[in-house]
Design a protein around this motif. Sequence first.
Motif, PDB file in Angstrom:
ATOM      1  N   PRO E  21       0.830  -1.203   0.000  1.00  0.00           N
ATOM      2  CA  PRO E  21       0.000   0.000   0.000  1.00  0.00           C
ATOM      3  C   PRO E  21       0.865   1.254   0.000  1.00  0.00           C
ATOM      4  CG  PRO E  21       0.260  -0.758   2.231  1.00  0.00           C
ATOM      5  CD  PRO E  21       1.078  -1.683   1.362  1.00  0.00           C
ATOM      6  N   GLY E  23      -0.303   3.957   1.346  1.00  0.00           N
ATOM      7  CA  GLY E  23      -0.620   4.595   2.616  1.00  0.00           C
ATOM      8  C   GLY E  23      -1.448   5.864   2.502  1.00  0.00           C
ATOM      9  N   TRP E  72     -15.157   0.056   0.484  1.00  0.00           N
ATOM     10  CA  TRP E  72     -14.602  -1.273   0.743  1.00  0.00           C
ATOM     11  C   TRP E  72     -13.080  -1.180   0.947  1.00  0.00           C
ATOM     12  CZ3 TRP E  72     -17.670  -3.681  -3.928  1.00  0.00           C
ATOM     13  CH2 TRP E  72     -18.916  -4.153  -3.495  1.00  0.00           C
ATOM     14  N   VAL E  73     -12.426  -0.359   0.139  1.00  0.00           N
ATOM     15  CA  VAL E  73     -10.969  -0.197   0.262  1.00  0.00           C
ATOM     16  C   VAL E  73     -10.613   0.347   1.648  1.00  0.00           C
ATOM     17  CG1 VAL E  73      -9.013   1.208  -0.546  1.00  0.00           C
ATOM     18  CG2 VAL E  73     -10.475   0.015  -2.200  1.00  0.00           C
ATOM     19  N   TRP E  75     -12.381   0.054   4.378  1.00  0.00           N
ATOM     20  CA  TRP E  75     -12.734  -0.958   5.384  1.00  0.00           C
ATOM     21  C   TRP E  75     -11.670  -2.060   5.467  1.00  0.00           C
ATOM     22  CZ3 TRP E  75     -15.019  -6.158   4.804  1.00  0.00           C
ATOM     23  CH2 TRP E  75     -15.421  -6.707   6.033  1.00  0.00           C
ATOM     24  N   THR E  76     -11.230  -2.542   4.315  1.00  0.00           N
ATOM     25  CA  THR E  76     -10.259  -3.646   4.323  1.00  0.00           C
ATOM     26  C   THR E  76      -8.813  -3.166   4.441  1.00  0.00           C
ATOM     27  OG1 THR E  76     -11.604  -5.232   3.068  1.00  0.00           O
ATOM     28  CG2 THR E  76      -9.224  -5.461   2.886  1.00  0.00           C
ATOM     29  N   ASP E  77      -8.466  -2.136   3.700  1.00  0.00           N
ATOM     30  CA  ASP E  77      -7.054  -1.776   3.575  1.00  0.00           C
ATOM     31  C   ASP E  77      -6.576  -0.760   4.609  1.00  0.00           C
ATOM     32  OD1 ASP E  77      -7.270  -3.426   1.389  1.00  0.00           O
ATOM     33  OD2 ASP E  77      -7.092  -1.852  -0.108  1.00  0.00           O
ATOM     34  N   PHE E  79      -8.383   0.347   7.711  1.00  0.00           N
ATOM     35  CA  PHE E  79      -8.681   0.042   9.110  1.00  0.00           C
ATOM     36  C   PHE E  79      -8.063  -1.279   9.582  1.00  0.00           C
ATOM     37  CE2 PHE E  79     -11.985   3.241   8.243  1.00  0.00           C
ATOM     38  CZ  PHE E  79     -11.722   4.101   9.304  1.00  0.00           C
ATOM     39  N   LYS E  80      -7.406  -1.193  10.747  1.00  0.00           N
ATOM     40  CA  LYS E  80      -6.701  -2.345  11.317  1.00  0.00           C
ATOM     41  C   LYS E  80      -7.390  -2.803  12.602  1.00  0.00           C
ATOM     42  CE  LYS E  80      -3.180  -2.118   8.347  1.00  0.00           C
ATOM     43  NZ  LYS E  80      -3.864  -1.198   7.424  1.00  0.00           N
ATOM     44  N   PHE E  84     -10.838  -1.353  14.919  1.00  0.00           N
ATOM     45  CA  PHE E  84     -12.127  -2.047  15.107  1.00  0.00           C
ATOM     46  C   PHE E  84     -12.441  -2.233  16.585  1.00  0.00           C
ATOM     47  CE2 PHE E  84     -11.112  -3.350  10.702  1.00  0.00           C
ATOM     48  CZ  PHE E  84     -12.293  -2.964  10.097  1.00  0.00           C
ATOM     49  N   ASN E  91     -17.767  -1.955  11.620  1.00  0.00           N
ATOM     50  CA  ASN E  91     -18.248  -2.960  10.671  1.00  0.00           C
ATOM     51  C   ASN E  91     -19.668  -2.664  10.195  1.00  0.00           C
ATOM     52  OD1 ASN E  91     -15.990  -4.708  10.514  1.00  0.00           O
ATOM     53  ND2 ASN E  91     -16.488  -5.552  12.520  1.00  0.00           N
TER      54      ASN E  91
END
Lengths: 135, 135, 135, 135, 135, 135
Positions: E21, E23, E72-73, E75-77, E79-80, E84, E91
């Motif tokens: 990434p 960043g 979606w990017v 949420w997945t890429d 956020f760690k 959460f 979520n």
Amino acid sequence: MRMLSRILRPRLEASAHCDLPCGVYDPAQARIEAESVKAIQEKYQGNDDVDFRTRAVEIKEQRSDLVKHHLWVLWTDYFKPPHFEKYPQLNQLFNEATKLAGAAGTKGSMDVAKADELLAKIEEISKIFWETKQG
Amino acid sequence: MRMLSRILRPRLEASAHCDLPCGVYDPAQARIEAESVKAIQEKYQGNDDVDFRTRAVEIKEQRSDLVKHHLWVLWTDYFKPPHFEKYPQLNQLFNEATKLAGAAGTKGSMDVAKADELLAKIEEISKIFWETKQG
Amino acid sequence: MRMLSRILRPRLEASAHCDLPCGVYDPAQARIEAESVKAIQEKYQGNDDVDFRTRAVEIKEQRSDLVKHHLWVLWTDYFKPPHFEKYPQLNQLFNEATKLAGAAGTKGSMDVAKADELLAKIEEISKIFWETKQG
Amino acid sequence: MRMLSRILRPRLEASAHCDLPCGVYDPAQARIEAESVKAIQEKYQGNDDVDFRTRAVEIKEQRSDLVKHHLWVLWTDYFKPPHFEKYPQLNQLFNEATKLAGAAGTKGSMDVAKADELLAKIEEISKIFWETKQG
Amino acid sequence: MRMLSRILRPRLEASAHCDLPCGVYDPAQARIEAESVKAIQEKYQGNDDVDFRTRAVEIKEQRSDLVKHHLWVLWTDYFKPPHFEKYPQLNQLFNEATKLAGAAGTKGSMDVAKADELLAKIEEISKIFWETKQG
Amino acid sequence: MRMLSRILRPRLEASAHCDLPCGVYDPAQARIEAESVKAIQEKYQGNDDVDFRTRAVEIKEQRSDLVKHHLWVLWTDYFKPPHFEKYPQLNQLFNEATKLAGAAGTKGSMDVAKADELLAKIEEISKIFWETKQG
């Protein structure tokens, strides 16, 4: 039962599709898109909202394109000269199947019968495909 | 045997995926791409030609993206509030699975173990998916 | 000879390609991409910078994909049963041409000879295409 | 006249277009898409089926986008400062041509006259392009 | 004033989004597409030309897809796990936001209220995002 | 502070970009991609793993393409004749900026200085853009 069938056909599970090639092919990719096309036609028939129908026409266009693409990949990338010798009907089968996902087929029609014809052709291709994997 | 298994699970066969929505979903789409990712890693390990490896890296990137996309579609479009209630692990499962197809997973690694982890997550998702279809 | 044939069929210059269908097809689309593939191979041969070569491999991959796509469109959308009857070699020609733009052809090789083979196949297809337009 | 100029510059036939750059450019790419746009408008005028028209509108949108893209590539990637000095009208020409393929042009209209205006602009660009190749 | 705000939050300006990434993330990408969706709905309401509405439906579909993709990017890429933990609502927030850009949200509706709901969700996500950047 | 700046420039917040047109444009889209390009170059400089660098080259290519695309959209779709009259430097500015995101710019180079030049050009465009919105 699904798990059982998986255990019974392990060699068939993996199927290739990218053009490295990775060697993973699976006619299920074309079939899933064709099932989507059919479901879109059914939803269109049951809903006469103008905008919904516009969306249906547009999405069916894209999904039909995906059917064509997945089939083309199988025809060019998976099948080799010995296959074409053993199954002389392959060329016509693929040409007809991709035409059935085009303007004279599922792209240009909202008749579910067109999707059924397409699904039947894909099933024919699928049968040949899995035979060649077992050979 | 494959035909048999088909007959025994007809209700599960069709699965939806476009956002009309057509209602056809199938985790097989993500699994097939992940299998491709794994096969690419294996071919990479067995071939040290520079250009071949460049192609492998690039194609694996695209295929990993497809895995992410197919999983995101299932998470947002297929799964509904009652599913998330019944399967409270779903959010984390999808977040981990899509991360496993990203930079810290199969995109950034040529280790087949990463693809195996990804495939295992997809199998977990797949099991939940088919349970909800039978419910 | 190619120039001559062009002078003799000025009205045929325009050709269709989308799947409305609009009726406009032109093998020049595949040819231009194949010429690009060849030029990329030549530039790659003359430049040993690692990153330049990575870019060349990646861009050649995309351009080869476009060649395949444009040819598939001609094969499925333009050519009809009477054409396949009159030119029985068409199926094999297209299958070989698209394979030549794939992993065993220009995607997997930096040898300009591969692009030349591909261009020759496209020229064969092009000749048949323009003959059918004049028929 | 167009045919004549082609005969006089056979070596220029090949032209580049990817951003390696491969050096292969050809205004024919934009022209073919614009011809498709015009053909779609004509077919739309001759067919009042609602779904057919939806497809026509949607496909014309995509083809107009391709015209814009191919022209932008020529403007940025092919033409260099000396060209802009020699042909001071180039910027306006490209800006007008791409606007003609947009919302106020072929995207927003089913009038064939819009496509004709667009084709005329592309022809102007094409003439300058081929002059620079001969220089 | 815009320049001032830039000077006052320099650390927040850059935001990552590709999956190297790099960043660089920025919820503005999703917000801009959602604003476009809302503007399309408004224009649709003020224009009853059939073809204009077809274009509006089609373009809104694509822009809604982009909203989903950008979210979606993030949420997945971006956020760690610690994020959460700190924001347990994340979520559900992302799942609801992406659903709001789908068939039951802005894709399936021309009601500006849907876009407003979507924009409000994106603003919630944006606030959390910028908090995590300052942390 | 960010919230404050938002309140103080509400009219500027929304900006259009699709070709309906929705009327929402924002140079931030090009800037975010260019920041990503710069971050990729920095990460490349700090990591000499071959595959990581292949991924960096490939992703930088795509992000540079997005910069070009977002700028082209502004140049053709947002700016109108009166703007070009008032800002006669606009054409050259956009041509140079898009070239800076191409083969002779960030696509062909891993030098962060190239991305800085590109970002500076985008900032110049951005300033003009926001002036026209206030006019």
